[in-house]
Design a protein around this motif. Structure first.
Motif, PDB file in Angstrom:
ATOM      1  N   THR A   1       5.754  17.812 -39.161  1.00  0.00           N
ATOM      2  CA  THR A   1       5.237  19.022 -38.506  1.00  0.00           C
ATOM      3  C   THR A   1       6.311  19.821 -37.787  1.00  0.00           C
ATOM      4  O   THR A   1       6.012  20.883 -37.244  1.00  0.00           O
ATOM      5  CB  THR A   1       4.148  18.630 -37.493  1.00  0.00           C
ATOM      6  N   GLY A   2       7.549  19.326 -37.726  1.00  0.00           N
ATOM      7  CA  GLY A   2       8.601  20.089 -37.055  1.00  0.00           C
ATOM      8  C   GLY A   2       9.715  19.189 -36.543  1.00  0.00           C
ATOM      9  O   GLY A   2       9.646  17.962 -36.652  1.00  0.00           O
ATOM     10  N   HIS A   3      10.748  19.811 -35.984  1.00  0.00           N
ATOM     11  CA  HIS A   3      11.908  19.088 -35.459  1.00  0.00           C
ATOM     12  C   HIS A   3      11.880  19.189 -33.939  1.00  0.00           C
ATOM     13  O   HIS A   3      11.776  20.290 -33.389  1.00  0.00           O
ATOM     14  CB  HIS A   3      13.197  19.694 -36.002  1.00  0.00           C
ATOM     15  N   VAL A   4      11.976  18.035 -33.281  1.00  0.00           N
ATOM     16  CA  VAL A   4      11.857  17.983 -31.830  1.00  0.00           C
ATOM     17  C   VAL A   4      13.134  17.403 -31.238  1.00  0.00           C
ATOM     18  O   VAL A   4      13.624  16.361 -31.691  1.00  0.00           O
ATOM     19  CB  VAL A   4      10.644  17.111 -31.422  1.00  0.00           C
ATOM     20  N   ALA A   5      13.685  18.103 -30.234  1.00  0.00           N
ATOM     21  CA  ALA A   5      14.841  17.600 -29.486  1.00  0.00           C
ATOM     22  C   ALA A   5      14.295  17.065 -28.177  1.00  0.00           C
ATOM     23  O   ALA A   5      13.565  17.761 -27.458  1.00  0.00           O
ATOM     24  CB  ALA A   5      15.825  18.734 -29.231  1.00  0.00           C
TER      25      ALA A   5
END
Ligand code: FES
Length: 156
Positions: A71-75
């Protein structure tokens, strides 16, 4: 007119022309409908979904990491014990940032050397905006982040 020659303008011609007209209208209508759907697609609204990104002990004290999810890239970063999460998509041209602490920054974008600090603010380079911040929750040792998600549009 010869005796065996079919009559012009008779009922048979009328019905054939009527059928052709209806078929033409239906195909034009179908085409118009598809064209309208292409020009003005129905886009489902974005919604916030809470996703697990890591266990709490996977994030080292004062360390960070990037988690790649479907669902996405998280930092995510531990800033003195406080967990902060951001979109890992660089606000310049959309590359994925990396955890790379330096003197004034902690997030580094390898594409054009943009850098961000612990709050996601731009420190240097071309990024025009800070990283988008996400809400973080910790439950039973797991770290959850609320990220925006737009469900895919399925073809009709
Ligand atoms: Fe990140 Fe250009 S895409 S600095």
């Amino acid at each position: 007119m010869a005796k065996d020659e079919p009559r012009k303008g008779g009922r048979r011609d009328f019905l054939a022309n009527l059928a052709l007209g209806i078929a033409g209208l239906l195909s034009v209508g179908g085409f118009a409908s598809r064209l309208f759907g292409f020009l003005y697609p129905v886009v489902p609204p974005e919604q916030l979904v809470e996703v697990p990104v890591a266990t709490r002990n996977q994030i080292p004290p004062n360390g960070g990491m990037v988690v790649n999810l479907p669902t996405g890239h998280v930092a995510i970063v531990d800033a003195g014990g406080e967990l902060r999460a951001f979109s890992a998509v660089c606000t310049h041209l959309g590359c994925i940032i990396k955890w790379q602490p330096a003197a004034r920054s902690v997030w580094f974008c390898p594409c054009h050397k943009g850098t961000y600090d612990l709050d996601g603010h731009v420190v240097s380079g071309p990024p025009p905006r800070p990283l988008k911040r996400y809400e973080v929750a910790i439950r039973e040792g797991k770290v959850y982040v609320k990220i925006p998600y737009r469900p895919p549009v399925l073809p009709a």
